[in-house]
Design a protein around this motif. Structure first.
Motif, mmCIF file in Angstrom:
data_model
loop_
_atom_site.group_PDB
_atom_site.id
_atom_site.type_symbol
_atom_site.label_atom_id
_atom_site.label_comp_id
_atom_site.label_asym_id
_atom_site.label_seq_id
_atom_site.Cartn_x
_atom_site.Cartn_y
_atom_site.Cartn_z
ATOM 1 N N ARG A 72 0.849 -1.292 0.044
ATOM 2 C CA ARG A 72 0.047 0.136 0.355
ATOM 3 C C ARG A 72 1.060 1.160 -0.088
ATOM 4 O O ARG A 72 0.460 2.055 -1.067
ATOM 5 C CB ARG A 72 -0.999 0.024 1.215
ATOM 6 C CG ARG A 72 -1.826 1.539 1.028
ATOM 7 C CD ARG A 72 -2.927 0.918 0.292
ATOM 8 N NE ARG A 72 -4.461 1.722 1.375
ATOM 9 C CZ ARG A 72 -4.960 1.440 1.650
ATOM 10 N NH1 ARG A 72 -5.642 1.223 2.756
ATOM 11 N NH2 ARG A 72 -5.525 2.969 1.702
ATOM 12 N N ASN A 73 1.727 1.506 1.001
ATOM 13 C CA ASN A 73 3.020 2.545 1.271
ATOM 14 C C ASN A 73 3.542 3.008 -0.353
ATOM 15 O O ASN A 73 4.478 3.667 -0.868
ATOM 16 C CB ASN A 73 3.505 2.294 1.838
ATOM 17 C CG ASN A 73 3.045 2.420 3.422
ATOM 18 O OD1 ASN A 73 2.458 3.714 2.970
ATOM 19 N ND2 ASN A 73 3.270 2.759 4.425
ATOM 20 N N LEU A 74 4.132 1.449 -0.949
ATOM 21 C CA LEU A 74 4.733 1.536 -2.166
ATOM 22 C C LEU A 74 3.786 2.133 -3.433
ATOM 23 O O LEU A 74 4.496 2.945 -4.218
ATOM 24 C CB LEU A 74 5.203 0.104 -2.207
ATOM 25 C CG LEU A 74 6.381 -0.112 -1.681
ATOM 26 C CD1 LEU A 74 6.183 -1.601 -2.529
ATOM 27 C CD2 LEU A 74 7.604 0.247 -2.531
ATOM 28 N N GLU A 75 2.367 2.068 -3.481
ATOM 29 C CA GLU A 75 1.318 2.903 -4.316
ATOM 30 C C GLU A 75 1.634 4.149 -4.210
ATOM 31 O O GLU A 75 1.532 4.983 -5.204
ATOM 32 C CB GLU A 75 0.055 2.257 -4.463
ATOM 33 C CG GLU A 75 -0.045 0.441 -5.240
ATOM 34 C CD GLU A 75 -1.078 -0.685 -4.618
ATOM 35 O OE1 GLU A 75 -2.001 0.532 -4.376
ATOM 36 O OE2 GLU A 75 -0.711 -1.697 -4.662
ATOM 37 N N LEU A 76 0.970 4.088 -2.109
ATOM 38 C CA LEU A 76 0.769 5.532 -2.282
ATOM 39 C C LEU A 76 1.590 6.667 -3.136
ATOM 40 O O LEU A 76 1.716 7.924 -3.231
ATOM 41 C CB LEU A 76 0.939 5.716 -0.704
ATOM 42 C CG LEU A 76 0.380 6.831 -0.286
ATOM 43 C CD1 LEU A 76 -0.735 7.206 -0.410
ATOM 44 C CD2 LEU A 76 0.302 6.731 1.761
ATOM 45 N N PHE A 77 3.146 5.942 -2.462
ATOM 46 C CA PHE A 77 4.364 6.724 -2.859
ATOM 47 C C PHE A 77 4.823 6.676 -4.485
ATOM 48 O O PHE A 77 5.470 7.086 -4.973
ATOM 49 C CB PHE A 77 5.778 6.793 -2.066
ATOM 50 C CG PHE A 77 5.029 7.014 -0.965
ATOM 51 C CD1 PHE A 77 4.864 8.795 -0.487
ATOM 52 C CD2 PHE A 77 4.698 6.547 0.143
ATOM 53 C CE1 PHE A 77 4.936 9.685 0.444
ATOM 54 C CE2 PHE A 77 4.230 6.735 1.678
ATOM 55 C CZ PHE A 77 3.918 8.147 2.104
ATOM 56 N N ASP A 78 4.097 5.992 -5.598
ATOM 57 C CA ASP A 78 4.574 5.425 -6.559
ATOM 58 C C ASP A 78 6.247 5.104 -6.802
ATOM 59 O O ASP A 78 6.627 5.537 -7.990
ATOM 60 C CB ASP A 78 4.325 6.618 -7.414
ATOM 61 C CG ASP A 78 4.367 6.644 -8.957
ATOM 62 O OD1 ASP A 78 3.649 5.323 -9.063
ATOM 63 O OD2 ASP A 78 4.998 7.507 -9.816
ATOM 64 N N ILE A 79 6.350 4.210 -5.639
ATOM 65 C CA ILE A 79 7.770 3.739 -6.183
ATOM 66 C C ILE A 79 7.093 2.522 -7.088
ATOM 67 O O ILE A 79 7.014 1.494 -6.418
ATOM 68 C CB ILE A 79 7.649 2.976 -4.338
ATOM 69 C CG1 ILE A 79 8.327 4.401 -3.919
ATOM 70 C CG2 ILE A 79 9.732 2.174 -4.706
ATOM 71 C CD1 ILE A 79 9.082 4.989 -4.185
ATOM 72 N N LYS A 80 8.047 2.058 -7.832
ATOM 73 C CA LYS A 80 7.773 0.812 -9.068
ATOM 74 C C LYS A 80 9.233 -0.085 -8.609
ATOM 75 O O LYS A 80 8.992 -1.172 -9.602
ATOM 76 C CB LYS A 80 6.991 0.754 -10.512
ATOM 77 C CG LYS A 80 6.064 2.238 -10.495
ATOM 78 C CD LYS A 80 5.527 3.056 -11.731
ATOM 79 C CE LYS A 80 4.354 3.352 -11.885
ATOM 80 N NZ LYS A 80 3.434 3.058 -10.738
ATOM 81 N N ASN A 81 10.098 0.040 -8.728
ATOM 82 C CA ASN A 81 11.544 -0.166 -8.846
ATOM 83 C C ASN A 81 11.764 -0.779 -7.259
ATOM 84 O O ASN A 81 12.345 -1.712 -6.825
ATOM 85 C CB ASN A 81 12.203 0.407 -8.724
ATOM 86 C CG ASN A 81 12.309 1.717 -7.720
ATOM 87 O OD1 ASN A 81 11.753 1.898 -6.926
ATOM 88 N ND2 ASN A 81 13.549 1.948 -7.307
ATOM 89 N N CYS A 82 10.463 -2.101 -6.847
ATOM 90 C CA CYS A 82 10.469 -3.199 -6.081
ATOM 91 C C CYS A 82 10.013 -4.145 -5.866
ATOM 92 O O CYS A 82 8.323 -4.291 -6.785
ATOM 93 C CB CYS A 82 9.846 -2.022 -4.035
ATOM 94 S SG CYS A 82 9.754 -2.924 -3.420
ATOM 95 N N LYS A 83 10.170 -5.224 -5.208
ATOM 96 C CA LYS A 83 9.397 -5.811 -5.599
ATOM 97 C C LYS A 83 9.181 -6.728 -4.203
ATOM 98 O O LYS A 83 10.061 -7.242 -3.541
ATOM 99 C CB LYS A 83 10.646 -7.556 -6.077
ATOM 100 C CG LYS A 83 9.876 -8.495 -5.991
ATOM 101 C CD LYS A 83 10.771 -10.092 -6.898
ATOM 102 C CE LYS A 83 9.596 -12.226 -6.863
ATOM 103 N NZ LYS A 83 10.386 -12.537 -7.817
#
Length: 181
Positions: A72-83
């Protein structure tokens, strides 16, 4: 640094506090080409901050709530370089390629450290609250000469207005252990 209150939070899922994130990120000495693993990602505070500064980040946690909160936090801050990987670090790390590691929480620290040192991880940053865990980690590195070890104890206090002025209220002290090749 992103403020703590800007993150999505879930009851019972820990987050590395803002000031501790800032110091830990500094200790990681992130470069744009770094690939980092965040072991015990919790709410994903470190994952998000790391993802903003490097090529790729793996976020690992065995808690379903932690995985959901991190996503949810990756989506919130638009972080796409993560698995995001659900599992125990010691079961997942062998199959990943990375050059730096952040350890925010784990029950099997010796197994994690064995893997990180066998892979010659360039920089390992470990946050601990429990003094015995800090001692275990320092003892582990006692005979591993190729790593330079640094320990910093951080106490963060916040001002609170009271009737006749202000007082400082401190949070739990955190030990930040940095291991560099």
């Amino acid at each position: 640094m992103i403020r703590d209150e800007d993150f999505f939070r879930m009851e019972g899922v820990p987050i590395t506090k803002e000031e501790i994130r800032a110091i830990s990120i500094g200790k990681l000495q992130l470069e744009p080409d770094d690939v980092v693993v965040d072991i015990g990602c919790g709410s994903g505070g470190m994952t998000v901050e790391i993802g903003r500064k490097c090529k790729f980040v793996y976020a690992i946690d065995y808690s379903e709530d932690a995985i959901l909160t991190t996503k949810r936090n990756l989506e919130l801050f638009d972080i796409k370089n993560c698995k995001v990987i659900k599992g125990k670090g010691e079961e997942v790390l062998e199959s990943l390629d990375f050059n730096k590691a952040f350890v925010g929480g784990t029950k099997n620290i010796y197994k994690i450290l064995d893997i990180l040192t066998e892979k010659n991880t360039e920089v390992i940053v470990i946050n601990t609250i429990v003094l015995e865990n800090t001692a275990r980690i320092l003892n582990y590195f006692e005979d591993i000469d190729r790593y330079n070890i640094e320990v910093v104890n951080v106490v963060v206090s916040y001002g609170k207005k009271i009737k006749n002025g202000h007082m400082m209220l401190s949070r739990n002290p955190i030990n930040i252990i940095t291991c560099r090749l």
